[in-house]
Design a protein around this motif. Structure first.
Motif, short mmCIF file in Angstrom:
data_model
loop_
_atom_site.label_atom_id
_atom_site.label_comp_id
_atom_site.label_asym_id
_atom_site.label_seq_id
_atom_site.Cartn_x
_atom_site.Cartn_y
_atom_site.Cartn_z
N LYS A 21 0.66 -1.08 0.03
CA LYS A 21 0.15 0.15 0.05
C LYS A 21 1.01 1.23 0.06
CE LYS A 21 -3.90 2.43 2.01
NZ LYS A 21 -4.07 3.21 0.91
N ARG A 22 2.02 1.34 0.57
CA ARG A 22 2.71 2.33 0.78
C ARG A 22 3.34 2.66 -0.51
NH1 ARG A 22 7.73 3.38 0.37
NH2 ARG A 22 8.41 1.21 0.42
N GLU A 23 3.88 1.64 -1.36
CA GLU A 23 4.59 1.58 -2.57
C GLU A 23 3.40 2.18 -3.65
OE1 GLU A 23 6.76 -1.12 -5.71
OE2 GLU A 23 6.71 -1.62 -3.64
N ALA A 24 2.32 1.63 -3.48
CA ALA A 24 1.14 2.37 -4.41
C ALA A 24 0.69 3.52 -4.17
CB ALA A 24 -0.21 1.16 -4.17
N ASP A 25 0.67 3.93 -2.97
CA ASP A 25 0.62 5.52 -2.66
C ASP A 25 1.67 6.25 -3.25
OD1 ASP A 25 -1.77 4.78 -1.37
OD2 ASP A 25 -0.84 4.89 0.51
N GLU A 26 3.04 6.01 -3.17
CA GLU A 26 4.03 6.70 -3.74
C GLU A 26 3.84 6.70 -5.26
OE1 GLU A 26 8.19 5.07 -2.96
OE2 GLU A 26 7.71 5.63 -1.16
N ASN A 27 3.79 5.59 -5.86
CA ASN A 27 3.23 5.60 -7.12
C ASN A 27 2.37 6.35 -7.72
OD1 ASN A 27 5.55 4.10 -7.86
ND2 ASN A 27 4.51 2.16 -7.65
N ALA A 28 1.27 6.37 -7.10
CA ALA A 28 0.15 7.37 -7.23
C ALA A 28 0.59 8.74 -7.30
CB ALA A 28 -0.99 7.11 -6.35
#
Length: 59
Positions: A21-28
């Motif tokens: 989730k942290r990585e997905a938020d960063e990519n978003a």
């Protein structure tokens, strides 16, 4: 008596989900803008750069 036993598999999976989730938020944040938004930001930056260049004093 000690605390209840910890399910290590559940802990490991929860940690992996949190990391994903942290990585997905960063990519978003990094890649989540539409093409029109990117072009508008680029055009605005160019406009500001031209305005600043036009206001420089000649020596």
């Amino acid at each position: 008596m000690a605390d209840a036993p910890i399910n290590l598999n559940r802990y490991r999976k929860a940690r992996a989900r949190a990391e994903a989730k942290r990585e997905a938020d960063e990519n978003a944040v990094r890649f989540g803008r539409k093409k029109a938004e990117r072009e508008r930001a680029r055009a605005e930056a160019e406009r500001i750069a031209r305005a600043l260049d036009g206001q420089q004093r000649d020596e």
